[in-house]
Design a protein around this motif. Structure first.
Motif, PDB file in Angstrom:
ATOM      1  N   ALA A   1       0.843  -1.203   0.000  1.00 25.57           N
ATOM      2  CA  ALA A   1       0.000   0.000   0.000  1.00 25.57           C
ATOM      3  C   ALA A   1       0.876   1.250   0.000  1.00 25.57           C
ATOM      4  N   PHE A   2       1.947   1.258   0.818  1.00 27.79           N
ATOM      5  CA  PHE A   2       2.856   2.419   0.814  1.00 27.79           C
ATOM      6  C   PHE A   2       3.434   2.649  -0.575  1.00 27.79           C
ATOM      7  N   MET A   3       3.750   1.531  -1.251  1.00 29.98           N
ATOM      8  CA  MET A   3       4.318   1.648  -2.593  1.00 29.98           C
ATOM      9  C   MET A   3       3.350   2.334  -3.549  1.00 29.98           C
ATOM     10  N   GLY A   4       2.078   2.338  -3.167  1.00 24.89           N
ATOM     11  CA  GLY A   4       1.085   2.998  -4.009  1.00 24.89           C
ATOM     12  C   GLY A   4       1.340   4.480  -4.151  1.00 24.89           C
TER      13      GLY A   4
ATOM     14  N   LEU B   1     -21.447  -9.064   2.448  1.00 25.57           N
ATOM     15  CA  LEU B   1     -20.317  -9.908   2.060  1.00 25.57           C
ATOM     16  C   LEU B   1     -19.968 -10.831   3.229  1.00 25.57           C
ATOM     17  N   PRO B   2     -19.495 -12.060   2.911  1.00 25.01           N
ATOM     18  CA  PRO B   2     -19.163 -12.980   4.013  1.00 25.01           C
ATOM     19  C   PRO B   2     -17.838 -12.650   4.681  1.00 25.01           C
ATOM     20  N   TRP B   3     -17.091 -11.690   4.162  1.00 25.53           N
ATOM     21  CA  TRP B   3     -15.828 -11.323   4.784  1.00 25.53           C
ATOM     22  C   TRP B   3     -15.847  -9.837   5.154  1.00 25.53           C
ATOM     23  N   GLY B   4     -14.872  -9.448   5.988  1.00 24.25           N
ATOM     24  CA  GLY B   4     -14.793  -8.051   6.408  1.00 24.25           C
ATOM     25  C   GLY B   4     -13.594  -7.368   5.777  1.00 24.25           C
ATOM     26  N   ARG B   5     -13.017  -6.422   6.518  1.00 25.87           N
ATOM     27  CA  ARG B   5     -11.870  -5.685   5.993  1.00 25.87           C
ATOM     28  C   ARG B   5     -10.597  -6.539   6.135  1.00 25.87           C
ATOM     29  N   TRP B   6      -9.802  -6.575   5.090  1.00 24.55           N
ATOM     30  CA  TRP B   6      -8.520  -7.281   5.075  1.00 24.55           C
ATOM     31  C   TRP B   6      -8.650  -8.751   5.471  1.00 24.55           C
ATOM     32  N   PRO B   7      -9.418  -9.568   4.726  1.00 21.91           N
ATOM     33  CA  PRO B   7      -9.514 -10.983   5.058  1.00 21.91           C
ATOM     34  C   PRO B   7      -8.139 -11.660   5.029  1.00 21.91           C
ATOM     35  N   TRP B   8      -7.990 -12.722   5.794  1.00 17.56           N
ATOM     36  CA  TRP B   8      -6.729 -13.473   5.922  1.00 17.56           C
ATOM     37  C   TRP B   8      -5.578 -12.564   6.383  1.00 17.56           C
ATOM     38  N   THR B   9      -5.901 -11.515   7.078  1.00 23.40           N
ATOM     39  CA  THR B   9      -4.926 -10.529   7.578  1.00 23.40           C
ATOM     40  C   THR B   9      -4.068  -9.949   6.450  1.00 23.40           C
ATOM     41  N   ILE B  10      -4.668  -9.817   5.269  1.00 21.36           N
ATOM     42  CA  ILE B  10      -3.947  -9.248   4.124  1.00 21.36           C
ATOM     43  C   ILE B  10      -4.618  -7.929   3.734  1.00 21.36           C
ATOM     44  N   HIS B  11      -3.827  -6.881   3.587  1.00 23.26           N
ATOM     45  CA  HIS B  11      -4.338  -5.546   3.247  1.00 23.26           C
ATOM     46  C   HIS B  11      -4.997  -5.553   1.863  1.00 23.26           C
ATOM     47  N   SER B  12      -5.973  -4.680   1.698  1.00 23.28           N
ATOM     48  CA  SER B  12      -6.724  -4.620   0.440  1.00 23.28           C
ATOM     49  C   SER B  12      -5.818  -4.353  -0.766  1.00 23.28           C
ATOM     50  N   ALA B  13      -4.679  -3.661  -0.557  1.00 23.45           N
ATOM     51  CA  ALA B  13      -3.779  -3.371  -1.678  1.00 23.45           C
ATOM     52  C   ALA B  13      -3.331  -4.670  -2.337  1.00 23.45           C
ATOM     53  N   ALA B  14      -3.038  -5.682  -1.520  1.00 21.75           N
ATOM     54  CA  ALA B  14      -2.556  -6.954  -2.067  1.00 21.75           C
ATOM     55  C   ALA B  14      -3.695  -7.732  -2.721  1.00 21.75           C
ATOM     56  N   TRP B  15      -4.895  -7.687  -2.112  1.00 22.69           N
ATOM     57  CA  TRP B  15      -6.044  -8.367  -2.742  1.00 22.69           C
ATOM     58  C   TRP B  15      -6.317  -7.762  -4.114  1.00 22.69           C
ATOM     59  N   GLY B  16      -6.295  -6.453  -4.176  1.00 20.31           N
ATOM     60  CA  GLY B  16      -6.517  -5.773  -5.456  1.00 20.31           C
ATOM     61  C   GLY B  16      -5.453  -6.154  -6.467  1.00 20.31           C
ATOM     62  N   MET B  17      -4.192  -6.195  -6.016  1.00 19.06           N
ATOM     63  CA  MET B  17      -3.105  -6.489  -6.942  1.00 19.06           C
ATOM     64  C   MET B  17      -3.178  -7.928  -7.443  1.00 19.06           C
ATOM     65  N   ALA B  18      -3.635  -8.829  -6.587  1.00 21.39           N
ATOM     66  CA  ALA B  18      -3.773 -10.224  -7.032  1.00 21.39           C
ATOM     67  C   ALA B  18      -4.762 -10.299  -8.197  1.00 21.39           C
TER      68      ALA B  18
ATOM     69  N   LEU C   1      -8.850   4.321   1.156  1.00 19.35           N
ATOM     70  CA  LEU C   1      -8.803   3.778  -0.206  1.00 19.35           C
ATOM     71  C   LEU C   1      -7.634   4.327  -1.019  1.00 19.35           C
ATOM     72  N   ALA C   2      -7.090   5.463  -0.599  1.00 19.88           N
ATOM     73  CA  ALA C   2      -6.142   6.190  -1.453  1.00 19.88           C
ATOM     74  C   ALA C   2      -4.918   5.332  -1.828  1.00 19.88           C
ATOM     75  N   LEU C   3      -4.229   4.822  -0.833  1.00 20.82           N
ATOM     76  CA  LEU C   3      -2.993   4.090  -1.127  1.00 20.82           C
ATOM     77  C   LEU C   3      -3.247   2.784  -1.886  1.00 20.82           C
ATOM     78  N   PRO C   4      -4.204   1.931  -1.427  1.00 17.91           N
ATOM     79  CA  PRO C   4      -4.409   0.695  -2.196  1.00 17.91           C
ATOM     80  C   PRO C   4      -4.891   0.940  -3.619  1.00 17.91           C
ATOM     81  N   LEU C   5      -5.712   1.986  -3.826  1.00 16.68           N
ATOM     82  CA  LEU C   5      -6.146   2.275  -5.200  1.00 16.68           C
ATOM     83  C   LEU C   5      -4.958   2.719  -6.046  1.00 16.68           C
ATOM     84  N   ALA C   6      -4.127   3.571  -5.463  1.00 16.70           N
ATOM     85  CA  ALA C   6      -2.959   4.054  -6.221  1.00 16.70           C
ATOM     86  C   ALA C   6      -2.024   2.892  -6.555  1.00 16.70           C
ATOM     87  N   PHE C   7      -1.962   1.912  -5.665  1.00 14.01           N
ATOM     88  CA  PHE C   7      -1.079   0.766  -5.919  1.00 14.01           C
ATOM     89  C   PHE C   7      -1.515  -0.002  -7.170  1.00 14.01           C
TER      90      PHE C   7
END
Lengths: 649, 140
Positions: A266-269, A470-487, A415-421
């Protein structure tokens, strides 16, 4: 009770700050010729000015306000944050030099223009502008709100947070609206040194108040012996398969090694955001990127984060009276001149980010969306003036949201950093990976955004409002949204690049590809070192911010219920972070200079002359387009209200 | 285009925003705590700001600007006035008194040293010596 005499210093220093701001705004406006070079300072900012402003905008107030609060609340459980200086420098090394060369060849001044010229994608242009708006209103607004509340507290309630945020908003508009990019650059230099000094000064005060570095670590030792204290100095494994924050409670604490890795992403975003691109493309030449990323970003900013922010947070962790707010209140009572000076540094850092965000967002909305699609005959003067109005409106929206809708602001800011990533993939396509096709870049970013929204508070709250849980909340599997988006982003890019035409690029993109290929070819020595560079970089990522972080739990001593047995006089996890910060500076130096990824390269770059085309009067088409936009917007609004009314909670 | 003048001014502003304000804050802190050492630290920071300013001037091949000179002399005047008023009112402690004297001594010695090294002893005097115009055809 605060002595009335002590209250004088903050307004006095604020007056000085405003006077300096007005001085540099005047200088910038005169050099701009009012509107001629308003948007990108005539591409003439010195490399050292760009390096400083980029570093301080990346540092912003987040690390002082948010980072130190994170450590004060949860200890060192997320050590990836301490590597922020290095992870911020990595994308700078990767992108800036090549981005600058493409921008200079095609005479571009913003990321949105880069996407339009290279990928010919309206979607990417809109995404770039939206990301800038989210940074300007959400991310910076969140930090301005924290500052406004601190001003309210420091003034003993004499100034309300609303009045404080209005004042900060007016100052922002004054220099960005009048002086444009040049004012952001010039005043940014002073804001940068003030921001750096503030963190160093506050860290010094935190150390003195704690009785020195040894006493600080003794306090951490005591804390480690408390029930659940060990968890403050450990990473909770590599991953936890939880449903996410707000949906599932995780045993112990939820900060795993993959949380650190994904937060680092996310910081890299930030370096892939339109804000960073704005500074890069306003720079006179590409000679400062290596030094800027190696010494300023990785060295100074990295050191400030790994030492300064960590010390401030640690002091707050041991003694809540020494959290940032508490520390400022103590300084206010004992040494108000120091407090005013250091607090102003924090304000300066946040304002630099907010000012840059407002300018980029204002330019994007007017120059890259309104003008090309709805009013192509808009003159240069009118474009600048309209941008000023939009900047004022955005600043006002931010101020109002800070006061009226802080929860929505917080969700938006997140949303800013993960979107920018997610903009990494198109930028990689432009700079390194020529096989990424326009369709793949566009769809990839779309999937990436969906991935981010579905794993962030904003996304699932909106869906919940519309009746879809949704059946999940924020950052499922303890992974930040930036990584989910990038996947999701990478999966889409790989598949679509494989099935679409890799030569389907326009004339400008072909020219940019040819130019980069011919001028920035790696030298023989760098090619030989390629394998070593990959190995070293991947090893650093694995150990410093990746799964290898679990080794930091015991590398320099152990910690358990009986306390910490630290062999270097400080928590093992902190010592590990400091070691990898130092190694990270070496890594960035190696990539920048030895691998020639950001090394100085001086050459005159003639502008590319596109083939001449006939321009038709677009007035009628644009009017029709505007009408359709308004009707569609109204229909969408009605539809959302109906759905929410029918199914929403 | 950001000119060398602009860049020089930016550096000067940055130096004083950090070292100058830090020096001022330490001086005030020293007066409040009645600590000569803290005051000395403040004085050292202000001297460091001057030295950094002179180095920047050297790098950009410039001297102090008229505005900077006026501001410097004005600030020096205000400080002197405040110091004298403090002495006359009898409200100063010995630490305040010696701290003030140290600051003024260092500033004055530094000022003379700067002028002497930049213009030479004779040239430094000429900076204050008012030359009367002598016409070419005055016959003397």
């Amino acid at each position: 009770m605060i002595n009335a005499g002590n209250l004088v210093w903050l307004p006095l220093y604020a007056l000085f700050y405003v006077a300096v701001m007005l001085f540099w705004t005047r200088v910038a406006a005169r050099e701009n010729g009012n509107h001629e070079t308003y948007f990108s300072a005539g591409h003439s900012l010195s490399p050292w000015i760009s390096a400083l402003t980029l570093a301080a905008a990346s540092l912003s107030g987040w690390f002082l306000l948010g980072g130190s609060a994170e450590i004060a609340a949860r200890g060192f459980a997320q050590p990836g944050v301490l590597q922020a200086g290095i992870v911020l420098a990595l994308p700078g090394v990767l992108f800036f030099k090549r981005m600058w060369f493409v921008g200079q060849r095609l005479r571009l001044s913003s990321q949105a223009e880069l996407f339009r010229s290279y990928f010919d994608s309206k979607f990417l242009v809109v995404v770039s502008v939206v990301v800038a708006v989210v940074f300007a209103v959400g991310f910076a607004g969140l930090q301005l709100r924290a500052l406004s509340e601190l001003i309210g507290m420091l003034s003993g309630g004499m100034v309300s947070p609303l009045v404080a945020s209005l004042f900060l908003g007016v100052v922002l508009f004054a220099y960005v609206g009048i002086g444009g990019m040049r004012a952001v650059g010039y005043f940014g230099v002073i804001q940068s040194v003030l921001a750096f000094t503030a963190i160093v000064g506050l860290a010094g005060f935190a150390l003195m108040s704690s009785g020195g570095f040894a006493a600080l670590n003794a306090g951490l030792q005591t804390l480690a012996q408390s029930p659940d204290g060990a968890g403050l100095f450990q990473v909770a494994g590599v991953i936890r398969f939880s449903a996410g924050l707000g949906r599932d409670a995780v045993m112990g604490h939820a900060e795993t090694a993959l949380t650190s890795l994904s937060v680092a992403m996310a910081f890299m975003g930030f370096q892939a955001s339109p804000l960073a691109a704005k500074i890069v493309l306003s720079t006179r030449n590409a000679n400062g990127f290596a030094a800027g990323q190696t010494w300023v970003m990785a060295g100074i900013v990295g050191g400030i984060i790994a030492f300064g922010m960590a010390i401030i947070g640690t002091a707050g962790l041991i003694n809540p009276q020494l959290s940032l707010g508490g520390m400022l209140a103590q300084l206010q009572a004992a040494s108000p001149w120091f407090m005013a000076w250091l607090f102003l540094g924090a304000v300066a850092g946040v304002q630099l980010l907010a000012g840059l965000g407002l300018l980029t967002a204002g330019e994007g909305l007017v120059r890259h969306i309104y003008k090309p699609y709805f009013h192509s005959s808009l003159s240069r003067v009118a474009t600048v003036n309209l941008t000023r109005i939009v900047i004022a409106l955005l600043a006002l929206v931010s101020v109002l949201m800070q006061s009226l809708t802080p929860v929505a602001l917080s969700a938006l800011g997140a949303l800013a950093l993960p979107l920018a990533f997610q903009l990494w993939t198109p930028l990689l396509g432009i700079t390194w990976l020529r096989w990424i096709t326009p369709a793949a870049a566009t769809v990839g970013v779309g999937f990436g955004i969906a991935g981010v929204l579905l794993t962030e508070t904003m996304g699932y709250e909106v869906l919940s409002f519309l009746g879809l849980e949704l059946p999940w909340g924020r950052w499922p599997w303890t992974i930040h949204s930036a990584a989910w988006g990038m996947a999701a982003n990478i999966a889409a890019v790989l598949i679509i690049s494989a099935i679409t035409n890799r030569n389907a690029f326009g004339a400008e993109a072909q020219e940019a590809r040819r130019f980069v290929q011919s001028t920035l070819r790696m030298g023989p020595r760098a090619r030989v070192l390629g394998a070593a560079a990959w190995s070293v970089a991947l090893a650093w990522i694995f150990l410093a911010v990746g799964p290898g972080l679990v080794f930091s739990n015991f590398a320099f001593g152990t910690v358990d219920a009986s306390g910490g047995a630290w062999s270097v006089g400080m928590p093992s996890i902190w010592a590990w972070a400091l070691l990898f910060w130092a190694l990270g500076v070496g890594l960035i130096w190696f990539l920048s200079y030895k691998m020639e990824m950001a090394s100085p390269y001086l050459m005159d770059i003639p502008a590319y002359e596109p083939p001449r085309t006939l321009h038709h009067d677009q007035t009628r088409v644009e009017g029709e387009r505007l009408r359709k936009l308004v009707v569609t917007g109204a229909l969408a609004f009605i539809l959302v209200v109906l759905v929410a009314f029918s199914f929403g909670s | 285009m950001s000119t060398p003048n602009t860049e020089r001014d930016l550096l000067v502003f940055s130096i004083w925003a950090v070292l100058g304000f830090a020096g001022l804050a330490f001086l005030l802190e020293g007066f409040t705590r009645d600590s000569y050492f803290v005051c000395l630290l403040g004085t050292a920071l202000i001297v460091a700001a001057f030295v950094a300013h002179i180095i920047v001037n050297f790098l950009f091949q410039q001297g102090f600007r008229p505005g900077e000179t006026v501001l410097g002399i004005g600030a020096f005047g205000v400080l002197t006035f405040t110091f004298i008023a403090g002495v006359l009112s009898g409200s100063m402690s010995m630490v305040d008194y010696y701290s003030g004297l140290t600051l003024f001594s260092i500033l004055i010695v530094g000022f003379i040293a700067y002028l002497s090294t930049r213009h030479g002893l004779r040239g430094a005097f000429s900076r204050f010596h008012v030359k009367t115009a002598v016409s070419e055809d005055s016959g003397r």
